[in-house]
Design a protein around this motif. Sequence first.
Motif, PDB file in Angstrom:
ATOM      1  N   ASN A   1     -20.482  -9.951 -19.193  1.00 58.33           N
ATOM      2  CA  ASN A   1     -18.936  -8.821 -19.772  1.00 58.33           C
ATOM      3  C   ASN A   1     -19.116  -7.722 -18.673  1.00 58.33           C
ATOM      4  OD1 ASN A   1     -16.054 -10.413 -19.522  1.00 58.33           O
ATOM      5  ND2 ASN A   1     -17.300 -10.885 -21.871  1.00 58.33           N
TER       6      ASN A   1
ATOM      7  N   SER B   1     -19.177  -7.522 -11.682  1.00 64.12           N
ATOM      8  CA  SER B   1     -19.439  -7.938 -10.799  1.00 64.12           C
ATOM      9  C   SER B   1     -20.104  -9.391 -10.093  1.00 64.12           C
ATOM     10  CB  SER B   1     -20.976  -6.812  -9.804  1.00 64.12           C
ATOM     11  OG  SER B   1     -22.270  -7.081 -10.317  1.00 64.12           O
TER      12      SER B   1
ATOM     13  N   ASP C   1     -14.081 -14.554 -17.648  1.00 60.98           N
ATOM     14  CA  ASP C   1     -13.091 -13.569 -17.257  1.00 60.98           C
ATOM     15  C   ASP C   1     -11.354 -13.287 -16.105  1.00 60.98           C
ATOM     16  OD1 ASP C   1     -15.695 -11.657 -17.466  1.00 60.98           O
ATOM     17  OD2 ASP C   1     -16.200 -13.125 -16.465  1.00 60.98           O
ATOM     18  N   ALA C   2     -11.575 -14.430 -15.494  1.00 60.36           N
ATOM     19  CA  ALA C   2     -10.035 -14.126 -15.177  1.00 60.36           C
ATOM     20  C   ALA C   2      -9.593 -15.459 -14.517  1.00 60.36           C
ATOM     21  CB  ALA C   2     -10.218 -13.221 -13.940  1.00 60.36           C
TER      22      ALA C   2
ATOM     23  N   PRO D   1      -6.862 -11.280 -17.120  1.00 61.62           N
ATOM     24  CA  PRO D   1      -6.122 -11.070 -15.911  1.00 61.62           C
ATOM     25  C   PRO D   1      -5.962 -12.716 -15.028  1.00 61.62           C
ATOM     26  CG  PRO D   1      -8.527  -9.674 -15.877  1.00 61.62           C
ATOM     27  CD  PRO D   1      -8.358 -10.508 -17.046  1.00 61.62           C
TER      28      PRO D   1
ATOM     29  N   ILE E   1      -4.513 -14.615 -11.126  1.00 66.24           N
ATOM     30  CA  ILE E   1      -5.216 -13.856  -9.797  1.00 66.24           C
ATOM     31  C   ILE E   1      -4.192 -15.039  -9.035  1.00 66.24           C
ATOM     32  CG2 ILE E   1      -6.781 -13.322  -8.027  1.00 66.24           C
ATOM     33  CD1 ILE E   1      -8.620 -12.626 -10.370  1.00 66.24           C
TER      34      ILE E   1
ATOM     35  N   LYS F   1     -10.432 -10.471  -5.027  1.00 69.21           N
ATOM     36  CA  LYS F   1      -9.284  -9.657  -5.693  1.00 69.21           C
ATOM     37  C   LYS F   1      -9.915  -9.654  -6.831  1.00 69.21           C
ATOM     38  CE  LYS F   1      -5.234 -11.207  -4.610  1.00 69.21           C
ATOM     39  NZ  LYS F   1      -4.087 -11.718  -4.581  1.00 69.21           N
ATOM     40  N   PHE F   2     -10.633  -9.760  -7.367  1.00 62.59           N
ATOM     41  CA  PHE F   2     -11.155  -9.157  -9.226  1.00 62.59           C
ATOM     42  C   PHE F   2     -11.761  -8.077  -8.633  1.00 62.59           C
ATOM     43  CE2 PHE F   2     -13.775  -9.079 -12.551  1.00 62.59           C
ATOM     44  CZ  PHE F   2     -13.593  -9.336 -14.078  1.00 62.59           C
TER      45      PHE F   2
ATOM     46  N   GLU G   1     -11.593  -5.585  -6.078  1.00 62.99           N
ATOM     47  CA  GLU G   1     -10.885  -4.649  -6.565  1.00 62.99           C
ATOM     48  C   GLU G   1     -10.000  -4.751  -7.316  1.00 62.99           C
ATOM     49  OE1 GLU G   1     -10.768  -3.065  -3.727  1.00 62.99           O
ATOM     50  OE2 GLU G   1     -12.519  -3.959  -2.670  1.00 62.99           O
ATOM     51  N   ASN G   2     -10.274  -5.390  -8.437  1.00 62.44           N
ATOM     52  CA  ASN G   2      -8.761  -5.755  -9.136  1.00 62.44           C
ATOM     53  C   ASN G   2      -7.634  -5.809  -8.994  1.00 62.44           C
ATOM     54  OD1 ASN G   2     -10.672  -4.231 -11.351  1.00 62.44           O
ATOM     55  ND2 ASN G   2     -11.037  -2.289 -10.425  1.00 62.44           N
TER      56      ASN G   2
ATOM     57  N   PHE H   1      -5.149  -7.287  -9.489  1.00 59.30           N
ATOM     58  CA  PHE H   1      -4.324  -8.727 -10.233  1.00 59.30           C
ATOM     59  C   PHE H   1      -3.176  -8.793 -10.337  1.00 59.30           C
ATOM     60  CE2 PHE H   1      -7.974  -7.032 -12.944  1.00 59.30           C
ATOM     61  CZ  PHE H   1      -9.246  -8.007 -12.667  1.00 59.30           C
TER      62      PHE H   1
END
Length: 348
Positions: free
Chosen positions: A9, A13, A86-87, A117, A119, A329-330, A332-333, A335
Amino acid sequence: MTSKVTNNNAALSSPLILAIESSCDDTSAAILQGNRVLANVVANQAVHEQYGGVVPELASREHQKNIVPVVQHALKTAGVGKEELDAIAFTEGPGLMGSLLVGGSFAKTLSLALGIPLIGVDHMKAHILAHFIDEGKPMPEFPFLCLTVSGGHTQIVLIEAPLKMTVVGKTIDDAAGEAFDKAAKILNLGYPGGPVIDRLAKTGDASKFSYAIPKTDGFDFSFSGIKTSFLYQLQAEMRQNEKFIDENLNDICASYQHHIISYLLSKMEDALIHYDVKDIALAGGVSANSELRSRFDGLAEKYGIRSHVPKFEYCTDNAAMISIVGYFKFLENAFDGLSITPKARLHF
């Protein structure tokens, strides 16, 4: 892969993302770490074959049956526990509303339960960005043009960055993939018809028959006239010879396929002349067509530029392509909240 992947975590990246694709009749789940595929599982729905096309209600029911085992299989294949994710990315649209709701509801529920998150992903953008999945081969350089061809869409898109795309040409009526399937239905070749036409065309004479050439502005497409021309020609020939289709099937398939591909590439060439790019890419379900793939490479060679044709597993609907959009998209945050809802019609 069977080896366990440990998610770090501190190095987001390279996030570990679960993606879900349920836009039509394929239930798919994928695990990507960064832009590298750890698992990409697809469950097809054979139930639609007897109807000659996808039945929306049946599709959504099959998604409900398939989604849990497909996600479990993807996690197991990747060697990843759900607590490591993570998402979660999922197909927001476009697609069949019932099918989208199944995938979207599952994704939102899991996102809430894990506290990670969510997406939402545009299915058509995912087809394009599938070229950025790490497969050990060169990726397109920005800006580039992509010809996206599927059963529901036909577009020429200018891509200036992973999340900056502009549709510069689109169909004003039907899609190329639908034109193939419609012809296959008329010829009684079953569903999906595109692959059957492609196979039969290999031993046919592509110059035997000709069809209407649509008149459209700019880089836009139209396929309704081609389908009508195809039908009327068959009807006229059948009045003269009831065995016409049986006696000329391979030539019919070769001529029709060649005509559609020539039309697609003529518009792509016009766009290529207009825009200053060094790369062109192909995407969407119809990109699996053997003649299109070959001639697309030939177009690039003609202009001394690079062509990018996807692996067959990324041509049709799959969750790996959804995850790669989730990855960008992750970073670039970008969410989404739990209020996000699927959209049957989603435009760039």
